[in-house]
Design a protein around this motif. Structure first.
Motif, PDB file in Angstrom:
ATOM      1  N   ARG A 144       0.816  -1.223   0.000  1.00 42.75           N
ATOM      2  CA  ARG A 144       0.000   0.000   0.000  1.00 42.75           C
ATOM      3  C   ARG A 144       0.847   1.271   0.000  1.00 42.75           C
ATOM      4  N   ARG A 145       2.136   1.112   0.206  1.00 38.74           N
ATOM      5  CA  ARG A 145       3.038   2.256   0.141  1.00 38.74           C
ATOM      6  C   ARG A 145       3.462   2.562  -1.303  1.00 38.74           C
ATOM      7  N   LEU A 146       3.201   1.629  -2.217  1.00 38.14           N
ATOM      8  CA  LEU A 146       3.630   1.805  -3.594  1.00 38.14           C
ATOM      9  C   LEU A 146       2.684   2.743  -4.339  1.00 38.14           C
ATOM     10  N   ASN A 147       3.234   3.675  -5.059  1.00 35.36           N
ATOM     11  CA  ASN A 147       2.419   4.620  -5.840  1.00 35.36           C
ATOM     12  C   ASN A 147       1.836   3.975  -7.091  1.00 35.36           C
ATOM     13  N   SER A 148       2.366   2.823  -7.477  1.00 38.29           N
ATOM     14  CA  SER A 148       1.934   2.190  -8.728  1.00 38.29           C
ATOM     15  C   SER A 148       0.653   1.364  -8.569  1.00 38.29           C
ATOM     16  N   ILE A 149       0.138   1.223  -7.360  1.00 41.37           N
ATOM     17  CA  ILE A 149      -1.053   0.397  -7.139  1.00 41.37           C
ATOM     18  C   ILE A 149      -2.306   1.266  -7.198  1.00 41.37           C
ATOM     19  N   ARG A 150      -3.196   0.934  -8.135  1.00 47.41           N
ATOM     20  CA  ARG A 150      -4.456   1.675  -8.304  1.00 47.41           C
ATOM     21  C   ARG A 150      -5.518   1.170  -7.333  1.00 47.41           C
ATOM     22  N   TYR A 151      -5.575  -0.135  -7.150  1.00 44.56           N
ATOM     23  CA  TYR A 151      -6.480  -0.719  -6.152  1.00 44.56           C
ATOM     24  C   TYR A 151      -5.872  -2.015  -5.651  1.00 44.56           C
ATOM     25  N   PHE A 152      -6.250  -2.361  -4.439  1.00 46.82           N
ATOM     26  CA  PHE A 152      -5.718  -3.545  -3.755  1.00 46.82           C
ATOM     27  C   PHE A 152      -6.869  -4.094  -2.934  1.00 46.82           C
ATOM     28  N   GLU A 153      -7.369  -5.277  -3.312  1.00 47.34           N
ATOM     29  CA  GLU A 153      -8.612  -5.794  -2.740  1.00 47.34           C
ATOM     30  C   GLU A 153      -8.517  -7.282  -2.452  1.00 47.34           C
ATOM     31  N   PRO A 154      -9.354  -7.782  -1.546  1.00 41.24           N
ATOM     32  CA  PRO A 154      -9.499  -9.234  -1.409  1.00 41.24           C
ATOM     33  C   PRO A 154     -10.072  -9.791  -2.717  1.00 41.24           C
ATOM     34  N   ALA A 155      -9.570 -10.897  -3.154  1.00 43.91           N
ATOM     35  CA  ALA A 155     -10.037 -11.458  -4.422  1.00 43.91           C
ATOM     36  C   ALA A 155     -11.089 -12.539  -4.241  1.00 43.91           C
ATOM     37  N   ASP A 156     -11.250 -13.026  -3.007  1.00 43.36           N
ATOM     38  CA  ASP A 156     -12.202 -14.131  -2.818  1.00 43.36           C
ATOM     39  C   ASP A 156     -12.906 -14.039  -1.474  1.00 43.36           C
ATOM     40  N   TYR A 157     -13.169 -12.807  -1.028  1.00 41.45           N
ATOM     41  CA  TYR A 157     -13.921 -12.651   0.211  1.00 41.45           C
ATOM     42  C   TYR A 157     -15.408 -12.655  -0.095  1.00 41.45           C
ATOM     43  N   HIS A 158     -16.148 -13.568   0.542  1.00 41.29           N
ATOM     44  CA  HIS A 158     -17.566 -13.770   0.245  1.00 41.29           C
ATOM     45  C   HIS A 158     -18.428 -13.031   1.266  1.00 41.29           C
ATOM     46  N   TYR A 159     -18.684 -11.779   0.991  1.00 43.59           N
ATOM     47  CA  TYR A 159     -19.482 -10.960   1.896  1.00 43.59           C
ATOM     48  C   TYR A 159     -20.875 -11.547   2.111  1.00 43.59           C
ATOM     49  N   PHE A 160     -21.578 -11.870   1.031  1.00 43.20           N
ATOM     50  CA  PHE A 160     -22.959 -12.335   1.157  1.00 43.20           C
ATOM     51  C   PHE A 160     -23.037 -13.721   1.780  1.00 43.20           C
ATOM     52  N   ALA A 161     -22.113 -14.592   1.430  1.00 50.12           N
ATOM     53  CA  ALA A 161     -22.108 -15.923   2.042  1.00 50.12           C
ATOM     54  C   ALA A 161     -21.866 -15.821   3.538  1.00 50.12           C
ATOM     55  N   ASN A 162     -20.999 -14.920   3.927  1.00 53.46           N
ATOM     56  CA  ASN A 162     -20.745 -14.734   5.363  1.00 53.46           C
ATOM     57  C   ASN A 162     -21.961 -14.162   6.072  1.00 53.46           C
ATOM     58  N   GLN A 163     -22.670 -13.246   5.415  1.00 55.25           N
ATOM     59  CA  GLN A 163     -23.897 -12.718   6.019  1.00 55.25           C
ATOM     60  C   GLN A 163     -24.940 -13.816   6.166  1.00 55.25           C
ATOM     61  N   SER A 164     -25.009 -14.694   5.176  1.00 53.43           N
ATOM     62  CA  SER A 164     -25.968 -15.795   5.233  1.00 53.43           C
ATOM     63  C   SER A 164     -25.641 -16.724   6.392  1.00 53.43           C
ATOM     64  N   ASN A 165     -24.351 -16.977   6.599  1.00 47.21           N
ATOM     65  CA  ASN A 165     -23.941 -17.824   7.722  1.00 47.21           C
ATOM     66  C   ASN A 165     -24.297 -17.181   9.048  1.00 47.21           C
ATOM     67  N   GLN A 166     -24.148 -15.854   9.113  1.00 45.72           N
ATOM     68  CA  GLN A 166     -24.507 -15.140  10.332  1.00 45.72           C
ATOM     69  C   GLN A 166     -26.004 -15.244  10.613  1.00 45.72           C
ATOM     70  N   GLN A 167     -26.779 -15.166   9.542  1.00 43.02           N
ATOM     71  CA  GLN A 167     -28.227 -15.182   9.706  1.00 43.02           C
ATOM     72  C   GLN A 167     -28.709 -16.501  10.317  1.00 43.02           C
ATOM     73  N   LYS A 168     -27.992 -17.574  10.012  1.00 45.62           N
ATOM     74  CA  LYS A 168     -28.389 -18.861  10.557  1.00 45.62           C
ATOM     75  C   LYS A 168     -28.336 -18.854  12.081  1.00 45.62           C
ATOM     76  N   GLY A 169     -27.515 -17.934  12.601  1.00 44.51           N
ATOM     77  CA  GLY A 169     -27.434 -17.820  14.048  1.00 44.51           C
ATOM     78  C   GLY A 169     -28.415 -16.826  14.617  1.00 44.51           C
ATOM     79  N   GLY A 170     -29.266 -16.240  13.746  1.00 38.55           N
ATOM     80  CA  GLY A 170     -30.261 -15.286  14.202  1.00 38.55           C
ATOM     81  C   GLY A 170     -29.753 -13.870  14.110  1.00 38.55           C
ATOM     82  N   GLY A 171     -30.582 -12.936  14.472  1.00 38.78           N
ATOM     83  CA  GLY A 171     -30.194 -11.534  14.459  1.00 38.78           C
ATOM     84  C   GLY A 171     -30.658 -10.827  13.212  1.00 38.78           C
ATOM     85  N   ASN A 172     -30.465  -9.536  13.202  1.00 40.14           N
ATOM     86  CA  ASN A 172     -30.885  -8.705  12.075  1.00 40.14           C
ATOM     87  C   ASN A 172     -29.771  -8.642  11.050  1.00 40.14           C
TER      88      ASN A 172
END
Length: 504
Positions: A144-172
């Motif tokens: 992240r210190r390099l000026n040549s990087i335009r974006y740097f992101e997780p390539a396989d983080y499953h936001y929605f799948a993780n939310q679905s797993n959370q929902q199985k435990g209840g909550g909003n």
């Protein structure tokens, strides 16, 4: 003596090099409280908090600890876009792309202490973009210190799948919908009109004067590219019956760029066939044939069609789906016959490699339509989704019959919307009739998905009527025919396109 001096000198340089490397690594200090990665629940919580505070989330604005945690929890995979400037995404226009890529990989090797073949997953042939394996938080900080990087992101983080797993435990928690289904529905006679030789015109087409526009243009000579879940192998209207009746003289091509595997290094695709149902519905709305089979006709029933199976469903939440969409955009961008691209899939936050793919296709003159967003119960707090919010795309949403600023029950709206399509009946709530997954079957589809494919079909009518026009001329003509021209609505853009006015 000279030989001994050279040996000592070589050892000196090796010592200095090692000392310098160790010193550089020692400068990166990590707080004790941040040495362990966050859990998926904690990561999603921070993403949700960003939405609550700012209305959006961007990995580029996240902390080093959050980014590293998401990479770690996402199979340790990261996506890096690089370049000499923020707009330097195209390898063919980037003379120093190899040098920049090698510098980035050298930093990763330095901190990860691994051989290149254990780090580099893929290097895109057309974009300044690579996918890599990263384990250490120090590597993230150093990169992240390099000026040549335009974006740097997780390539396989499953936001929605993780939310679905959370929902199985209840909550909003947030829920997502894949958009898939193989259901069929008998059509109400009030939802279509039969025209020669024996095709059903959906009620929504009349709301936009599409049947009247057919006297001037049917899309002949224009190729639409659809990025979605593929085309059903069980529907001959997109096979042997695609090019017949009043739709004679055109072609359909089907490609698959989606890799159905949990392993990032897998490269074999599962072919062009739709295994979801969504892609088949979108192809129907845009370009289903007009023949004597008695099925719903598409807007541009004489246009050529190129379909890409780029993902398993409409929620672009994993490495292979995001990679597939990127590859579909670059492939269509490189296809000189393609004028229009329609994609009814997306994410609630930006994906750098897809953004690069969109920009790549746009730079090659493609007119790109993307869905503004369709919810079930999970994204009511989100406005227009990615990539529809990008300036390189035309964002489309669905509205209720007889309106141009009353969104459908599950549709999104916002300042980035460009056009609307009436796709929900005011009385029955029925949506748009389409060809279903199986032969001789029909179904209803709604949301911003079908609105997007419908608008792409209207664009094909306009471009076929004016084959020498540029993309901007086509867009301007569509705007001029729409409800709110010349002053767009703050949440619904230019509103409903009048296809008849647009082709006259």
């Amino acid at each position: 003596m000279a030989k001994k001096s050279l040996q000592l000198l070589a050892l000196f340089f090796v010592f200095i090099s090692c000392t310098k490397e160790e010193t550089q690594m020692e400068t990166i200090e990590i707080d004790a409280a941040q040495k362990n990665p966050l859990t998926a629940t904690q990561i999603n919580g921070q993403i949700d908090q960003a939405f609550s505070n700012n209305g959006s989330f961007d990995w580029n604005q996240s902390s080093n600890h959050l980014l590293w945690s998401a990479i770690f929890q996402g199979n340790k995979m990261a996506s890096i876009g690089f370049g000499s400037s923020a707009t330097d995404f195209d390898r063919s226009l980037s003379p120093n792309n190899s040098q920049l890529q090698n510098e980035i990989l050298a930093v990763i090797q330095q901190y990860e202490r691994k051989e290149l073949d254990k780090i580099l997953i893929s290097s895109d042939a057309y974009l300044n973009q690579i996918d890599v394996m990263i384990e250490k938080q120090e590597t993230v900080i150093a990169l992240r210190r390099l000026n040549s990087i335009r974006y740097f992101e997780p390539a396989d983080y499953h936001y929605f799948a993780n939310q679905s797993n959370q929902q199985k435990g209840g909550g909003n928690t947030i829920q997502s919908d894949s958009g898939c289904g193989f259901e069929s529905s008998a059509l109400s006679a009030s939802d279509y009109t039969t025209v020669t030789p024996n095709a059903k015109v959906p009620w929504a087409f009349y709301q936009h004067n599409i049947p009247s526009a057919w006297s001037y243009s049917t899309g002949a000579g224009i190729t639409i590219g659809i990025i979605d879940t593929g085309i059903s192998p069980n529907q001959t209207l997109f096979g042997t019956s695609f090019n017949n009746g009043l739709s004679s003289g055109r072609s359909i091509s089907k490609f698959g760029v989606y890799v159905d595997s949990i392993w990032p290094w897998s490269t074999g695709t599962d072919g062009p066939n739709d295994q979801c149902g969504h892609g088949t519905s979108m192809a129907s709305a845009a370009a289903s044939p007009r023949n004597n089979v008695g099925q719903p006709v598409g807007v541009a029933y004489n246009s050529n069609l190129i379909t890409y199976r780029a993902a398993s469903n409409v929620v672009l939440d994993g490495y292979h789906e995001q990679n597939g969409v990127k590859n579909a955009f670059t492939a269509l961008g490189n296809n000189s016959s393609v004028k229009i691209i329609s994609m009814s899939m997306g994410h609630i936050f930006s994906v750098g490699k897809i953004s690069d793919g969109v920009k790549y296709a746009h730079a090659r003159g493609k007119l790109i339509f993307c869905a503004g967003g369709t919810s079930t119960s999970f994204t009511n707090f989100v406005g227009v989704i990615f990539p529809a919010w990008m300036p390189e795309t035309q964002a489309v949403t669905g509205v209720i019959e007889g309106t141009s600023n009353q969104k459908c029950d599950v549709c999104h709206s916002g300042s980035e919307i460009d056009f609307t399509v009436q796709m929900q009946r005011s009385s029955s709530g029925n949506t748009v009739p389409v060809v279903s997954y199986y032969n001789a079957q029909t179904d209803y589809v709604g949301g911003s998905s079908v609105a997007t494919a419908t608008t792409a079909g209207i664009a094909a009518l306009v471009w076929a009527k004016n084959p020498t026009w540029t993309r901007d001329q086509v867009i301007n003509k569509m705007r001029q025919s729409a409800t709110y021209y010349p002053t767009p609505n703050s949440s619904y853009g230019y509103g409903n396109v009048n296809a008849l006015l647009a082709v006259q």
